[in-house]
Every structure is written in C-alpha cells, then in structure tokens.
Scaffold this motif. Structure first.
Motif, mmCIF file in Angstrom:
data_model
loop_
_atom_site.group_PDB
_atom_site.id
_atom_site.type_symbol
_atom_site.label_atom_id
_atom_site.label_comp_id
_atom_site.label_asym_id
_atom_site.label_seq_id
_atom_site.Cartn_x
_atom_site.Cartn_y
_atom_site.Cartn_z
ATOM 1 N N GLU A 141 0.815 -1.219 0.000
ATOM 2 C CA GLU A 141 0.000 0.000 0.000
ATOM 3 C C GLU A 141 0.850 1.271 0.000
ATOM 4 O O GLU A 141 1.579 1.526 0.968
ATOM 5 C CB GLU A 141 -0.904 0.033 1.242
ATOM 6 C CG GLU A 141 -1.771 1.284 1.290
ATOM 7 C CD GLU A 141 -2.488 1.484 2.623
ATOM 8 O OE1 GLU A 141 -1.892 1.175 3.673
ATOM 9 O OE2 GLU A 141 -3.638 1.944 2.603
ATOM 10 N N GLN A 174 -2.821 -2.533 -2.498
ATOM 11 C CA GLN A 174 -3.864 -2.044 -1.585
ATOM 12 C C GLN A 174 -4.133 -0.600 -1.995
ATOM 13 O O GLN A 174 -3.315 0.290 -1.745
ATOM 14 C CB GLN A 174 -3.372 -2.139 -0.141
ATOM 15 C CG GLN A 174 -4.413 -1.742 0.884
ATOM 16 C CD GLN A 174 -4.016 -2.214 2.274
ATOM 17 O OE1 GLN A 174 -3.524 -3.321 2.438
ATOM 18 N NE2 GLN A 174 -4.212 -1.385 3.287
ATOM 19 N N HIS A 179 -5.225 7.902 0.242
ATOM 20 C CA HIS A 179 -3.815 8.160 -0.096
ATOM 21 C C HIS A 179 -3.663 8.528 -1.567
ATOM 22 O O HIS A 179 -2.882 9.401 -1.923
ATOM 23 C CB HIS A 179 -2.956 6.947 0.244
ATOM 24 C CG HIS A 179 -2.891 6.646 1.705
ATOM 25 N ND1 HIS A 179 -2.510 7.575 2.646
ATOM 26 C CD2 HIS A 179 -3.174 5.516 2.398
ATOM 27 C CE1 HIS A 179 -2.553 7.031 3.853
ATOM 28 N NE2 HIS A 179 -2.954 5.784 3.734
ATOM 29 N N GLN A 202 -9.489 0.787 0.088
ATOM 30 C CA GLN A 202 -9.897 1.468 1.325
ATOM 31 C C GLN A 202 -10.424 2.854 0.967
ATOM 32 O O GLN A 202 -10.046 3.436 -0.044
ATOM 33 C CB GLN A 202 -8.726 1.555 2.312
ATOM 34 C CG GLN A 202 -8.352 0.185 2.869
ATOM 35 C CD GLN A 202 -7.103 0.219 3.725
ATOM 36 O OE1 GLN A 202 -6.144 0.912 3.394
ATOM 37 N NE2 GLN A 202 -7.089 -0.547 4.799
ATOM 38 N N ARG A 209 -10.167 12.676 6.334
ATOM 39 C CA ARG A 209 -10.208 11.229 6.597
ATOM 40 C C ARG A 209 -11.420 10.862 7.482
ATOM 41 O O ARG A 209 -11.305 10.079 8.425
ATOM 42 C CB ARG A 209 -8.908 10.723 7.219
ATOM 43 C CG ARG A 209 -8.630 9.277 6.833
ATOM 44 C CD ARG A 209 -7.266 8.742 7.226
ATOM 45 N NE ARG A 209 -7.011 7.522 6.472
ATOM 46 C CZ ARG A 209 -5.914 6.800 6.546
ATOM 47 N NH1 ARG A 209 -4.946 7.138 7.353
ATOM 48 N NH2 ARG A 209 -5.774 5.708 5.808
ATOM 49 N N GLU A 238 -11.648 2.828 6.207
ATOM 50 C CA GLU A 238 -10.532 3.247 7.054
ATOM 51 C C GLU A 238 -10.631 4.750 7.293
ATOM 52 O O GLU A 238 -9.807 5.534 6.825
ATOM 53 C CB GLU A 238 -9.198 2.877 6.388
ATOM 54 C CG GLU A 238 -8.029 2.927 7.355
ATOM 55 C CD GLU A 238 -6.707 2.550 6.710
ATOM 56 O OE1 GLU A 238 -6.545 2.698 5.491
ATOM 57 O OE2 GLU A 238 -5.821 2.114 7.459
#
Ligand SMILES: O=C(O)C(=O)[C@H](O)CO
Ligand SMILES: [Mg+2]
Length: 258
Positions: A141, A174, A179, A202, A209, A238
């Motif tokens: 990731e 991932q 991100h 995710q 976030r 997440e």
C-alpha cells in the motif's frame, strides 16, 4: 454493491477493541479489518469474529516497534530476521481468523535508498511465498507523505512497478482512495487502470479522513465505478468518524444487504 469492511482501529473505538466486533455487526457490517491483532491471542480474536458472524477482510503484518514510531520494517536493511518471523506470526493469526490477505508495511526509509529497495523486494518475495503456501495474498500500500512523512512506499506507480517486477500472482496493490487522492489524484482513471492488480480498496474522505461523501471526492461515484468494473473484493472503511461512529453511518444505509 461493494462489500464494506469496518476498520476497527478507526471505527467503533468508543469501546475497547474486542467489543468493536459486535458493534460493527450490529451496525450492519458483515466484514471487518484493523491494523493489528497482536495484543490479543489469535483464538480470542477469532472467537469475537465468529460470535459476531463477521468475515476478517484484512490486517497488517507486525510493523516493528509501533509505539516507538516505526511504521513497518520490510524496507529496513538489517531487520530481515525480525521481518521473516513476523510473517510467521501473522500467518498464525491468519489461520485463526480465516483472513485471505495481509498488508506488509514498508517502514520509514528514503524511497531512493538502494539497500532499502533491495530489502523491500526481498521481504515481499519471502512473504509472498509463505502466504501463497497458505492461499493468501500479500498487499502493498502506498501511503501519503503528509500523514506518514518519510514512508518508503509513497507512490502508486512505484508500487505497480514493484508488483510487476516480482511476477508473483499473489502480490497485489492495496488501493487506498484517501492516499491516492492526496498523492496523485486521478482516482477513477487510475482505479480502472490498476484494477487488475488491486487486491483491496480502502476509503475515507479527503482531506479530513472522515466518513465517505463528506470531502472533496464523490465517493458514491467511486463505489459505482467499482461495481461497474466488476471489483469483487472488500472496501475497507478506514476513516475516523467525525463524531460517534454510529451517528455517521447514514452513508452506509443504501449499501446494506441485510
Ligand atoms: O494507513 C493506512 O492507510 C493503512 O491502511 C495501513 O494499514 C497503515 O497503517
Ligand atoms: Mg489504508
């Protein structure tokens, strides 16, 4: 309909870790993920999953000394023995929980350091081989450098190159939308291009976030794209709830299947 997994490190953390499984199931989730299970015995974690009727979607292999600031050891030259032992530890938890994919954190070391690059590729191939023997995927990731300054794997194209170079079918990307958006943007086009190597997705709003659809991205359009592209893996939630976890679950209601 994406299969959403509640991230029990970030969500439902109004209560102790082991109580979060039941809370996630009560809220309608059928799967969970979290960073690390290692503070609890494998059978204890497995019992919580079973009791709540949940599928374990993902967790991370041991990251080194997290409390001291380490963020993985895969790319840290000299930590090979500890890394390899950590893979075995993770596999013990995998067997207990039935998880089918594990994330390998790289660590804080310059991305252009030749020794770190060699260590990371060695770690990935050792882990991938051990995981393949148990029918598991290894996930890599990219993580943005604003949240994790100095993190080795900070670029999606580099991750894709490493995966292509390893030529091991159980090494996958991932794809964390949060991100991706911070590092590069271009979420929908890159998601489609990279889908053949994506093993886990995710989601979180950008930049805070928090809950999906509360930031600069149209997360509903991303979920629709995942369906249209035939993605059949999990979507890990997440995110850090902006308030009480349950109060922020309105976005999930249209996606609940039970
Ligand atoms: O930080 C993230 O986005 C992750 O998914 C990792 O598991 C690293 O903590
Ligand atoms: Mg992530």
């Amino acid at each position: 309909m994406p299969r959403f997994a509640a991230n029990l490190t970030m969500m439902f953390n109004e209560r102790p870790f082991l109580d979060r499984f039941a809370a996630a199931a009560d809220a309608g989730f059928t799967a969970v993920e979290f960073l690390f299970p290692y503070d609890h015995a494998p059978d204890v974690v497995a019992a919580k999953l079973r009791a709540a009727g949940l599928t374990q979607a993902l967790f991370n292999m041991p990251p080194g000394d997290w409390a001291a600031g380490e963020r993985g050891i895969a790319a840290l030259p000299g930590r090979e023995a500890e890394f390899d032992a950590g893979v075995d530890t993770a596999l013990t938890y995998a067997e207990a929980t039935g998880v089918k994919r594990l994330h390998m954190m790289a660590g804080l070391v310059p991305a252009d350091d030749p020794a770190a690059n060699a260590a990371y590729r060695r770690a990935a191939s050792v882990a991938a081989e051990k995981l393949a023997a148990k029918g598991l995927d290894l996930l890599l990731e990219p993580i943005n450098g604003r949240d994790m300054p100095g993190y080795f794997l900070n670029d999606f194209d580099k991750a894709a190159e490493i995966i292509a170079g390893l030529k091991l079918p159980n090494v996958k990307l991932q794809y964390d939308v949060y991100h991706r958006q911070i590092i590069h943007g271009d979420v929908l086009v890159s998601l489609e291009a990279m889908l053949p190597i994506v093993g886990h997705v995710q989601i979180a709003s950008v930049p805070k976030r928090n809950e999906p659809n509360t930031g600069e991205l149209n997360d509903s359009a991303i979920f629709a794209a995942l369906d249209r592209l035939g993605y059949d893996g999990f979507v890990g939630c997440e995110y850090r709830p902006a308030g009480v976890t349950e109060d922020g679950l309105g976005w999930l209601q249209p996606h609940l299947t039970r």
